[in-house]
Scaffold this motif. Sequence first.
Motif, PDB file in Angstrom:
ATOM      1  N   CYS A 166      -4.024 -27.269 -24.636  1.00 16.42           N
ATOM      2  CA  CYS A 166      -3.279 -27.169 -23.371  1.00 16.42           C
ATOM      3  C   CYS A 166      -2.693 -25.773 -22.905  1.00 16.42           C
ATOM      4  CB  CYS A 166      -1.801 -27.997 -23.774  1.00 16.42           C
ATOM      5  SG  CYS A 166      -1.867 -29.794 -23.543  1.00 16.42           S
ATOM      6  N   TYR A 167      -2.334 -25.635 -21.770  1.00 12.32           N
ATOM      7  CA  TYR A 167      -1.984 -24.226 -21.236  1.00 12.32           C
ATOM      8  C   TYR A 167      -0.570 -24.754 -20.545  1.00 12.32           C
ATOM      9  CZ  TYR A 167      -2.050 -19.744 -18.294  1.00 12.32           C
ATOM     10  OH  TYR A 167      -1.775 -18.736 -17.993  1.00 12.32           O
ATOM     11  N   LEU A 168       0.534 -24.295 -20.959  1.00 10.04           N
ATOM     12  CA  LEU A 168       2.000 -24.494 -20.600  1.00 10.04           C
ATOM     13  C   LEU A 168       2.233 -23.234 -20.078  1.00 10.04           C
ATOM     14  CD1 LEU A 168       3.464 -26.578 -23.370  1.00 10.04           C
ATOM     15  CD2 LEU A 168       2.168 -27.494 -21.353  1.00 10.04           C
ATOM     16  N   TRP A 169       2.836 -23.443 -18.477  1.00  4.98           N
ATOM     17  CA  TRP A 169       3.084 -21.947 -18.097  1.00  4.98           C
ATOM     18  C   TRP A 169       4.521 -22.494 -17.071  1.00  4.98           C
ATOM     19  CZ3 TRP A 169       3.772 -21.429 -12.543  1.00  4.98           C
ATOM     20  CH2 TRP A 169       3.285 -22.192 -11.722  1.00  4.98           C
ATOM     21  N   GLY A 170       5.293 -21.491 -16.891  1.00  4.75           N
ATOM     22  CA  GLY A 170       6.534 -21.669 -16.444  1.00  4.75           C
ATOM     23  C   GLY A 170       7.757 -20.401 -16.458  1.00  4.75           C
ATOM     24  N   GLU A 171       8.569 -20.718 -15.891  1.00  4.29           N
ATOM     25  CA  GLU A 171       9.741 -19.635 -15.844  1.00  4.29           C
ATOM     26  C   GLU A 171      10.083 -19.357 -17.281  1.00  4.29           C
ATOM     27  OE1 GLU A 171      10.432 -17.408 -13.555  1.00  4.29           O
ATOM     28  OE2 GLU A 171       9.063 -17.918 -12.112  1.00  4.29           O
ATOM     29  N   VAL A 172      10.821 -18.446 -17.391  1.00  2.00           N
ATOM     30  CA  VAL A 172      11.656 -18.226 -18.718  1.00  2.00           C
ATOM     31  C   VAL A 172      12.824 -19.243 -18.919  1.00  2.00           C
ATOM     32  CG1 VAL A 172      11.360 -15.719 -18.550  1.00  2.00           C
ATOM     33  CG2 VAL A 172      13.192 -16.637 -17.762  1.00  2.00           C
ATOM     34  N   GLY A 173      12.961 -19.659 -20.318  1.00  2.00           N
ATOM     35  CA  GLY A 173      13.968 -20.418 -20.651  1.00  2.00           C
ATOM     36  C   GLY A 173      13.842 -21.897 -20.543  1.00  2.00           C
ATOM     37  N   ARG A 174      12.551 -22.274 -20.243  1.00  2.00           N
ATOM     38  CA  ARG A 174      12.026 -23.655 -19.771  1.00  2.00           C
ATOM     39  C   ARG A 174      11.749 -24.592 -21.135  1.00  2.00           C
ATOM     40  NH1 ARG A 174      14.162 -20.880 -16.011  1.00  2.00           N
ATOM     41  NH2 ARG A 174      14.133 -22.036 -13.820  1.00  2.00           N
ATOM     42  N   GLY A 175      11.694 -23.826 -22.244  1.00  4.88           N
ATOM     43  CA  GLY A 175      11.342 -24.530 -23.553  1.00  4.88           C
ATOM     44  C   GLY A 175       9.971 -24.539 -24.198  1.00  4.88           C
ATOM     45  N   LYS A 176       9.224 -23.334 -23.441  1.00  9.26           N
ATOM     46  CA  LYS A 176       7.578 -23.552 -23.827  1.00  9.26           C
ATOM     47  C   LYS A 176       7.378 -23.168 -25.254  1.00  9.26           C
ATOM     48  CE  LYS A 176       6.897 -20.195 -20.653  1.00  9.26           C
ATOM     49  NZ  LYS A 176       7.959 -20.036 -20.202  1.00  9.26           N
ATOM     50  N   THR A 177       8.280 -22.081 -25.510  1.00  9.92           N
ATOM     51  CA  THR A 177       7.961 -21.948 -27.238  1.00  9.92           C
ATOM     52  C   THR A 177       8.373 -23.038 -27.986  1.00  9.92           C
ATOM     53  OG1 THR A 177       8.347 -19.401 -26.704  1.00  9.92           O
ATOM     54  CG2 THR A 177       8.703 -20.278 -28.906  1.00  9.92           C
ATOM     55  N   LEU A 178       9.611 -23.954 -27.820  1.00  8.67           N
ATOM     56  CA  LEU A 178      10.161 -24.962 -28.502  1.00  8.67           C
ATOM     57  C   LEU A 178       9.054 -26.102 -28.662  1.00  8.67           C
ATOM     58  CD1 LEU A 178      12.190 -26.408 -30.152  1.00  8.67           C
ATOM     59  CD2 LEU A 178      13.135 -27.221 -27.948  1.00  8.67           C
ATOM     60  N   LEU A 179       8.469 -26.307 -27.290  1.00  9.24           N
ATOM     61  CA  LEU A 179       7.377 -27.355 -27.287  1.00  9.24           C
ATOM     62  C   LEU A 179       6.297 -26.941 -28.080  1.00  9.24           C
ATOM     63  CD1 LEU A 179       7.567 -28.336 -23.486  1.00  9.24           C
ATOM     64  CD2 LEU A 179       7.861 -29.851 -25.350  1.00  9.24           C
ATOM     65  N   MET A 180       5.818 -25.579 -28.231  1.00  7.60           N
ATOM     66  CA  MET A 180       4.638 -25.171 -29.117  1.00  7.60           C
ATOM     67  C   MET A 180       5.185 -25.369 -30.614  1.00  7.60           C
ATOM     68  SD  MET A 180       2.816 -21.524 -29.518  1.00  7.60           S
ATOM     69  CE  MET A 180       1.825 -21.751 -27.910  1.00  7.60           C
ATOM     70  N   ASP A 181       6.434 -25.040 -30.992  1.00  4.36           N
ATOM     71  CA  ASP A 181       6.880 -25.380 -32.344  1.00  4.36           C
ATOM     72  C   ASP A 181       6.613 -26.726 -32.489  1.00  4.36           C
ATOM     73  OD1 ASP A 181       7.706 -22.810 -32.231  1.00  4.36           O
ATOM     74  OD2 ASP A 181       9.709 -23.384 -32.033  1.00  4.36           O
ATOM     75  N   ASP A 205      17.476 -23.089 -16.678  1.00 11.11           N
ATOM     76  CA  ASP A 205      17.250 -21.946 -17.900  1.00 11.11           C
ATOM     77  C   ASP A 205      18.215 -22.281 -18.845  1.00 11.11           C
ATOM     78  OD1 ASP A 205      17.135 -19.876 -19.397  1.00 11.11           O
ATOM     79  OD2 ASP A 205      17.039 -18.333 -17.998  1.00 11.11           O
ATOM     80  N   TYR A 206      17.465 -22.747 -20.052  1.00 10.10           N
ATOM     81  CA  TYR A 206      18.087 -23.226 -20.862  1.00 10.10           C
ATOM     82  C   TYR A 206      19.062 -22.276 -22.025  1.00 10.10           C
ATOM     83  CZ  TYR A 206      16.782 -28.183 -20.105  1.00 10.10           C
ATOM     84  OH  TYR A 206      16.470 -29.143 -19.570  1.00 10.10           O
ATOM     85  N   ARG A 207      18.228 -21.094 -21.877  1.00  9.73           N
ATOM     86  CA  ARG A 207      18.864 -19.917 -22.692  1.00  9.73           C
ATOM     87  C   ARG A 207      20.455 -19.477 -21.915  1.00  9.73           C
ATOM     88  NH1 ARG A 207      13.468 -16.351 -22.331  1.00  9.73           N
ATOM     89  NH2 ARG A 207      12.396 -17.358 -24.153  1.00  9.73           N
ATOM     90  N   ASP A 208      20.159 -19.400 -20.589  1.00 11.89           N
ATOM     91  CA  ASP A 208      21.447 -19.147 -19.931  1.00 11.89           C
ATOM     92  C   ASP A 208      22.662 -20.268 -19.924  1.00 11.89           C
ATOM     93  OD1 ASP A 208      22.872 -17.629 -17.872  1.00 11.89           O
ATOM     94  OD2 ASP A 208      22.732 -19.401 -16.647  1.00 11.89           O
ATOM     95  N   ILE A 209      22.182 -21.645 -20.256  1.00 14.69           N
ATOM     96  CA  ILE A 209      23.319 -22.631 -20.368  1.00 14.69           C
ATOM     97  C   ILE A 209      23.699 -22.586 -21.991  1.00 14.69           C
ATOM     98  CG2 ILE A 209      23.265 -25.100 -20.998  1.00 14.69           C
ATOM     99  CD1 ILE A 209      21.396 -25.748 -18.769  1.00 14.69           C
ATOM    100  N   GLN A 210      23.135 -21.936 -22.767  1.00 18.93           N
ATOM    101  CA  GLN A 210      23.344 -21.961 -24.279  1.00 18.93           C
ATOM    102  C   GLN A 210      24.429 -20.841 -24.123  1.00 18.93           C
ATOM    103  OE1 GLN A 210      22.297 -23.659 -27.116  1.00 18.93           O
ATOM    104  NE2 GLN A 210      24.141 -22.558 -28.084  1.00 18.93           N
ATOM    105  N   ARG A 211      23.980 -19.706 -23.658  1.00 19.96           N
ATOM    106  CA  ARG A 211      24.981 -18.542 -23.599  1.00 19.96           C
ATOM    107  C   ARG A 211      26.302 -19.021 -23.087  1.00 19.96           C
ATOM    108  NH1 ARG A 211      26.683 -14.970 -19.864  1.00 19.96           N
ATOM    109  NH2 ARG A 211      25.352 -15.868 -18.336  1.00 19.96           N
ATOM    110  N   ARG A 212      26.356 -19.634 -22.096  1.00 24.95           N
ATOM    111  CA  ARG A 212      27.506 -19.944 -21.185  1.00 24.95           C
ATOM    112  C   ARG A 212      28.391 -21.030 -22.279  1.00 24.95           C
ATOM    113  NH1 ARG A 212      27.453 -18.647 -15.807  1.00 24.95           N
ATOM    114  NH2 ARG A 212      25.401 -18.090 -15.098  1.00 24.95           N
ATOM    115  N   GLU A 213      27.744 -22.052 -22.747  1.00 24.08           N
ATOM    116  CA  GLU A 213      28.560 -22.832 -23.663  1.00 24.08           C
ATOM    117  C   GLU A 213      29.149 -21.980 -24.855  1.00 24.08           C
ATOM    118  OE1 GLU A 213      25.498 -25.821 -24.642  1.00 24.08           O
ATOM    119  OE2 GLU A 213      25.730 -26.856 -22.864  1.00 24.08           O
TER     120      GLU A 213
END
Length: 576
Positions: A158-173, A303-311
């Motif tokens: 697979c080739y997963l692409w998208g903006e930052v904070g969308r969960g690409k690294t987590l899915l690879m994990d 952007d889940y990183r931004d959500i985590q930061r705000r929470e």
Amino acid sequence: PSCLLRAAPSSSVSRRGVATLPPPGLLRLGLPAASVREVERAAQAGGPGEALAWLVRRGRLKDDSVQRAAAEQLEQAWQAVLTQAEALPQWERSYVAWESECARLRQRHEARMEAARRKREVAKAKRGEASGSGSCADAEPLVLPDAPRKPSLATHGCYLWGEVGRGKTLLMDLFALSLAGQSGVGLRRAHFHDFMHAVHQRMSKERRLGSKAGLRSAIDEVLAGSPAVLCFDEFQITHIADATLMTPLFSELFAEEVSLVLTSNRPPEGLYDGGLNRDLHLPLFVGSLASRLRVHHLDAPVDYRDIQRREDASSDGGDLAADFHVVPAASSTSDGDVLEAAFRRVASGGAPATRTLPVAWGRTVECDRTADGVAWFDFDDLCGRPFSAEDYAAMVTKAHVHTFLVSGVPRFTLNSHNEARRFTNLVDTLYEHQCRLVCTAAAPVEELLAGMDQLCSVEAKEQQALENELPIPRQVRRHGDVTFATSADSPCRPDTFATAEADAEAGTSVVHFGVGSGGDSSDAQEGIAGVMAVAVDSLRESGFASRRCTSRLLEMGTVAYRAGHEARWRLDASAA
């Protein structure tokens, strides 16, 4: 604090103990060890999709249909790898049996040929003919059975692409966890930049030895036993040295039936866009990616990183940016005062000492404020010098620096894009290794790299368009068919261009355009306004990197990231 870069003999550095760790994306969720083991069991039993569902059911992630769709693509790659792995032992036994049968048939054929030769010799002797004369056209041909076909992959990944904070690294994990410990499956996960660095190092070694098999040898070296699966995070092509290797490198990997999972901020067709000789090196490679891999756009609007930061900020009184200190130029507080207190805190009171740190290619850098995995640098020493991502990675992996203090980070402008790119490389390296960054800066995180964002849409311009723009003192340079302008508003430094001697040798011409009455068109211009068309992609990549850097800096200030940092480096939380 200051540092001195120099070439020097390699020196041994004692290794700091590091615990067995979960993949980086899970580490940043701050999961306890028991939960990580449960995720791993779910992944191995049901694949990446089941592991994602487990995290959603436990409230660790929000349900996201885009991530679920991407997990389904990874499920197919996971199943293809397992199916091939299950079939390989039988194929290996069949192949051994085939080799034995071929050896038996060759031996029997040779015996028959020898018997026929002797029979002919006897017949010739009876007829009085000379020995060895005559034809062997009636010799029996050797017929061997076809070799058993090696099991192939139903899909190469697979080739997963998208903006930052969308969960690409987590899915690879989750994909990596689903194959961890599976019988007959070898998996290697690497940042693509690190992988290519290893390839270039091996090829350089082969060239010094006079070998012409550099790429093949490099592939054998970095595969370290030909694993069935390679996972590349942050896949990008930024310079010609990598671009020329893409087609032969990936052709070899596909031929070896290697499964690939890649994450990127760009679609395949956007890789190396506008780069030097792209039309020569990339079209075949991009077509190969599209035909061999499942390309999936992770186009979630969140952007889940931004959500985590705000929470975290709302639940923690907004004090999570304690590592990022804004010190305006007019402030009465100095960078040194702020970081001196931070150094004592993160170093647990350890006495500062000068230390020689190894960097890439056998060089070293001297830092005069280090203590127990903590190093303090001035920004100009760390990002104002020609350090590469490999140099920053070596400080972490070889010198085992887990916390970087950096004083005097400026607000970046287009004129400082080189320093900005080094800073983003530094942040990428620290983020990938779950390191901590404590710094003083001239602007808040969201504003620090805002001036670099416009590079994402920079374009090469035609000569006529350049000449019709507002009258800014500039030069128009030509290199072959490429025309580009230079002036005081350039995003590129003058020293990035060739010398006059090199211009003459390469056939590059320079045309000067002055403005105002009495302007001398031959006056030297100290600034640069445009860049060669072949450098445009590098500038665009700097723009994308600045967005990623801002997102990562924000995440590095969250509770979950800090907990992951402490777990990664086995630190006492009280030292934070």
